[in-house]
Design an enzyme around this catalytic site. Structure first.
Site, PDB file in Angstrom:
ATOM      1  N   ARG A 174       0.840  -1.200   0.000  1.00 19.77           N
ATOM      2  CA  ARG A 174       0.000   0.000   0.000  1.00 19.77           C
ATOM      3  C   ARG A 174       0.875   1.250   0.000  1.00 19.77           C
ATOM      4  O   ARG A 174       0.585   2.221  -0.702  1.00 19.77           O
ATOM      5  CB  ARG A 174      -0.941   0.009   1.210  1.00 19.77           C
ATOM      6  CG  ARG A 174      -2.012  -1.070   1.161  1.00 19.77           C
ATOM      7  CD  ARG A 174      -2.966  -0.955   2.337  1.00 19.77           C
ATOM      8  NE  ARG A 174      -3.814   0.221   2.233  1.00 19.77           N
ATOM      9  CZ  ARG A 174      -4.584   0.669   3.224  1.00 19.77           C
ATOM     10  NH1 ARG A 174      -4.587   0.038   4.398  1.00 19.77           N
ATOM     11  NH2 ARG A 174      -5.328   1.746   3.055  1.00 19.77           N
ATOM     12  N   CYS A 230      -1.295   6.157   9.221  1.00 24.96           N
ATOM     13  CA  CYS A 230      -1.668   4.927   8.497  1.00 24.96           C
ATOM     14  C   CYS A 230      -2.736   5.311   7.483  1.00 24.96           C
ATOM     15  O   CYS A 230      -2.656   6.376   6.883  1.00 24.96           O
ATOM     16  CB  CYS A 230      -2.141   3.854   9.474  1.00 24.96           C
ATOM     17  SG  CYS A 230      -3.567   4.359  10.477  1.00 24.96           S
TER      18      CYS A 230
END
Length: 271
Positions: A174, A230
């Site tokens: 990611r 995050c």
């Protein structure tokens, strides 16, 4: 050096206030169901989305709550700022550390996250299915606003106007932009390093302090401000707590995280 985590063998159950934060992303009712089926005796329940996030805000998927909401949460729980508090979730999850960050932000200092989680704790400590009713308190909170980073500060870090290191707690794929299952844009905030928070745990519990130091101390300068983020601000909380436990002097959390950043700003990829 901060001591964020606590082991079952290292504290006595007397005069401890427990906070149960069990939750399942994608199944918002699961945590409350688990709590009502059984919890550490005397524990209150805080829900990630109903209590620990402002889900009406546009600033990310699990945005920061207001000072008023945090004050109400503390007072309704009957907490005092000098209480000894142990927070737990399933074990090896990010939810207890989200509550830890918010309590620390509010000025609580005698707070720890149970390293083992509920599944281990229930074999050692008394459990109950009774929901306790504590008298409401009236508290004056000593806010530590320097621990919470907003998007304006992140912009200055990216531009080089403030010296600090952003650390992305998501998976490497990611971070690199190879795969993005949740957010509309793939990649990471410019200048950020990557450290997958899943490396911080093993067998359903967070690593011991020595192991955390071994994994994290070489990540960047220990004395340099570091900012954990995050996707939505939830799994950054374990990285935030683990960095503190590993000896970093100046750790902050960007609660809005990547889902807030991509609303208006460019990203980088490592393809």
């Amino acid at each position: 050096m901060s001591k964020v985590f606590i082991d079952l063998k290292d504290f006595g159950a007397k005069n401890v206030r427990y906070i149960d934060t069990r939750f399942e992303l994608g199944n918002g009712d699961a945590g409350r169901v688990m709590y009502e089926a059984g919890h550490l005796e005397g524990a209150i329940y805080w829900d990630l989305e109903k209590d620990l996030s402002d889900m009406q805000s546009i600033y990310g998927r699990h945005p920061m709550i207001s000072k008023d909401k945090m004050t109400n949460l503390v007072e309704q729980a009957g907490l005092l700022v000098d209480d000894s508090i142990v927070i737990y979730d399933q074990g090896g999850s990010p939810f207890a550390l989200r509550a830890y960050f918010l309590l620390e932000w509010a000025g609580f200092s005698n707070i720890h996250v149970l390293r083992e989680g509920y599944e281990e704790a229930k074999n050692v400590l008394p459990v109950s299915d009774l929901v306790p009713n504590y008298p409401h308190t009236n508290v004056t909170l000593n806010w530590k606003d320097e621990q919470y980073i907003d998007i304006e500060t992140v912009k200055k870090i990216v531009a080089g106007e403030i010296e600090a290191q952003l650390i992305d707690a998501r998976s490497a794929i990611r971070y690199r932009g190879e795969n993005e299952p949740i957010d509309a844009v793939a990649g990471h905030i410019p200048t950020a390093l990557n450290f997958d928070w899943e490396q911080l745990k093993q067998n359903g519990m967070f690593l011991k302090q020595d192991a955390l130091k071994e994994k994290l101390s070489g990540l960047t300068d220990l004395t340099k401000p570091v900012i954990a983020y995050c996707g939505s601000g939830v799994t950054a909380a374990p990285l935030y707590g683990s960095l503190k436990e590993a000896g970093y002097d100046n750790v902050k959390l960007y609660v809005g995280s990547y889902s807030d950043w991509i609303r208006e700003h460019e990203v980088e990829t490592s393809l």
